[in-house]
Write a protein that holds these residues in place. Structure first.
Motif, PDB file in Angstrom:
ATOM      1  N   GLN A  81    -114.541 -93.898 -50.692  1.00  0.00           N
ATOM      2  CA  GLN A  81    -115.297 -93.422 -49.536  1.00  0.00           C
ATOM      3  C   GLN A  81    -115.512 -91.902 -49.618  1.00  0.00           C
ATOM      4  O   GLN A  81    -116.587 -91.406 -49.316  1.00  0.00           O
ATOM      5  CB  GLN A  81    -114.579 -93.770 -48.231  1.00  0.00           C
ATOM      6  N   ASP A  82    -114.499 -91.183 -50.032  1.00  0.00           N
ATOM      7  CA  ASP A  82    -114.643 -89.734 -50.200  1.00  0.00           C
ATOM      8  C   ASP A  82    -115.659 -89.409 -51.293  1.00  0.00           C
ATOM      9  O   ASP A  82    -116.471 -88.492 -51.142  1.00  0.00           O
ATOM     10  CB  ASP A  82    -113.299 -89.091 -50.545  1.00  0.00           C
TER      11      ASP A  82
ATOM     12  N   ILE B 215    -121.019 -87.323 -52.855  1.00  0.00           N
ATOM     13  CA  ILE B 215    -122.332 -87.519 -53.489  1.00  0.00           C
ATOM     14  C   ILE B 215    -123.449 -87.303 -52.474  1.00  0.00           C
ATOM     15  O   ILE B 215    -124.403 -86.566 -52.732  1.00  0.00           O
ATOM     16  CB  ILE B 215    -122.437 -88.914 -54.137  1.00  0.00           C
ATOM     17  N   PHE B 216    -123.337 -87.916 -51.303  1.00  0.00           N
ATOM     18  CA  PHE B 216    -124.403 -87.789 -50.317  1.00  0.00           C
ATOM     19  C   PHE B 216    -124.424 -86.417 -49.650  1.00  0.00           C
ATOM     20  O   PHE B 216    -125.459 -85.992 -49.132  1.00  0.00           O
ATOM     21  CB  PHE B 216    -124.327 -88.905 -49.286  1.00  0.00           C
ATOM     22  N   HIS B 217    -123.313 -85.700 -49.689  1.00  0.00           N
ATOM     23  CA  HIS B 217    -123.326 -84.318 -49.197  1.00  0.00           C
ATOM     24  C   HIS B 217    -124.290 -83.479 -50.034  1.00  0.00           C
ATOM     25  O   HIS B 217    -125.041 -82.670 -49.511  1.00  0.00           O
ATOM     26  CB  HIS B 217    -121.917 -83.725 -49.257  1.00  0.00           C
TER      27      HIS B 217
ATOM     28  N   ILE C  83    -117.224 -86.501 -60.205  1.00  0.00           N
ATOM     29  CA  ILE C  83    -116.749 -86.127 -58.869  1.00  0.00           C
ATOM     30  C   ILE C  83    -115.296 -86.536 -58.698  1.00  0.00           C
ATOM     31  O   ILE C  83    -114.484 -85.774 -58.163  1.00  0.00           O
ATOM     32  CB  ILE C  83    -117.655 -86.735 -57.778  1.00  0.00           C
ATOM     33  N   TYR C  84    -114.942 -87.711 -59.169  1.00  0.00           N
ATOM     34  CA  TYR C  84    -113.547 -88.132 -59.085  1.00  0.00           C
ATOM     35  C   TYR C  84    -112.638 -87.156 -59.837  1.00  0.00           C
ATOM     36  O   TYR C  84    -111.609 -86.727 -59.326  1.00  0.00           O
ATOM     37  CB  TYR C  84    -113.360 -89.548 -59.641  1.00  0.00           C
ATOM     38  N   LYS C  85    -113.026 -86.801 -61.045  1.00  0.00           N
ATOM     39  CA  LYS C  85    -112.198 -85.892 -61.846  1.00  0.00           C
ATOM     40  C   LYS C  85    -112.042 -84.526 -61.174  1.00  0.00           C
ATOM     41  O   LYS C  85    -110.973 -83.926 -61.215  1.00  0.00           O
ATOM     42  CB  LYS C  85    -112.791 -85.726 -63.245  1.00  0.00           C
ATOM     43  N   HIS C  86    -113.097 -84.053 -60.539  1.00  0.00           N
ATOM     44  CA  HIS C  86    -113.055 -82.740 -59.899  1.00  0.00           C
ATOM     45  C   HIS C  86    -112.229 -82.755 -58.612  1.00  0.00           C
ATOM     46  O   HIS C  86    -111.491 -81.814 -58.337  1.00  0.00           O
ATOM     47  CB  HIS C  86    -114.480 -82.257 -59.608  1.00  0.00           C
TER      48      HIS C  86
ATOM     49  N   MET D  19    -121.600-100.805 -45.611  1.00  0.00           N
ATOM     50  CA  MET D  19    -122.637 -99.961 -46.134  1.00  0.00           C
ATOM     51  C   MET D  19    -123.648-100.845 -46.853  1.00  0.00           C
ATOM     52  O   MET D  19    -123.283-101.684 -47.665  1.00  0.00           O
ATOM     53  CB  MET D  19    -122.024 -98.947 -47.109  1.00  0.00           C
ATOM     54  N   LEU D  20    -124.883-100.622 -46.530  1.00  0.00           N
ATOM     55  CA  LEU D  20    -125.958-101.302 -47.235  1.00  0.00           C
ATOM     56  C   LEU D  20    -126.432-100.369 -48.349  1.00  0.00           C
ATOM     57  O   LEU D  20    -126.641 -99.185 -48.119  1.00  0.00           O
ATOM     58  CB  LEU D  20    -127.118-101.601 -46.288  1.00  0.00           C
ATOM     59  N   MET D  21    -126.587-100.922 -49.535  1.00  0.00           N
ATOM     60  CA  MET D  21    -126.993-100.097 -50.671  1.00  0.00           C
ATOM     61  C   MET D  21    -128.176-100.748 -51.387  1.00  0.00           C
ATOM     62  O   MET D  21    -128.150-101.938 -51.661  1.00  0.00           O
ATOM     63  CB  MET D  21    -125.825 -99.943 -51.651  1.00  0.00           C
TER      64      MET D  21
END
Length: 105
Positions: free
Chosen positions: A33-34, A39-41, A20-23, A1-3
């Motif tokens: 990766q998830d 985030i991008f969703h 997001i991790y906590k949720h 992945m290029l960032m």
């Protein structure tokens, strides 16, 4: 992945990761990766999706070719996920890896 780290910082990337991790922590399998996918969703405008020729994976050509662009223009990035470079399931992927591994710079 290029960032693009400058753009990620401006977007406030780090403010999303821990919440997001906590949720989702009990529902994610692939960890970081998830989290990135979640985030991008919710922020698809922050993501540029490259064509399959820039990320040719074994499943793109396992049963039939699903990356016609790569057939015409070639492959720019070969993705050796799931041990593809080190197994005999995809001989072409292993051969490319072996050629690079043996190449002397």
């Amino acid at each position: 992945m290029l960032m693009n780290l400058t753009r990620l910082r401006k977007f406030g990337w780090e403010d999303y990761v821990v919440p997001i991790y906590k949720h989702y922590k009990l529902a994610i399998t692939w960890g970081d990766q998830d989290i990135i996918n979640i985030i991008f969703h919710y922020h698809p405008d922050k993501l540029y999706v490259y064509g399959c020729e820039y990320n040719l994976r074994p499943d793109h050509c396992m049963y039939m070719s699903v990356c016609k662009v790569a057939e015409k223009r070639g492959v720019y990035v070969l993705h050796g996920n799931r041990g593809t470079f080190h197994s005999d399931k995809q001989p072409a992927f292993r051969a490319v890896y072996k050629a690079w591994d043996e190449f002397q710079l």
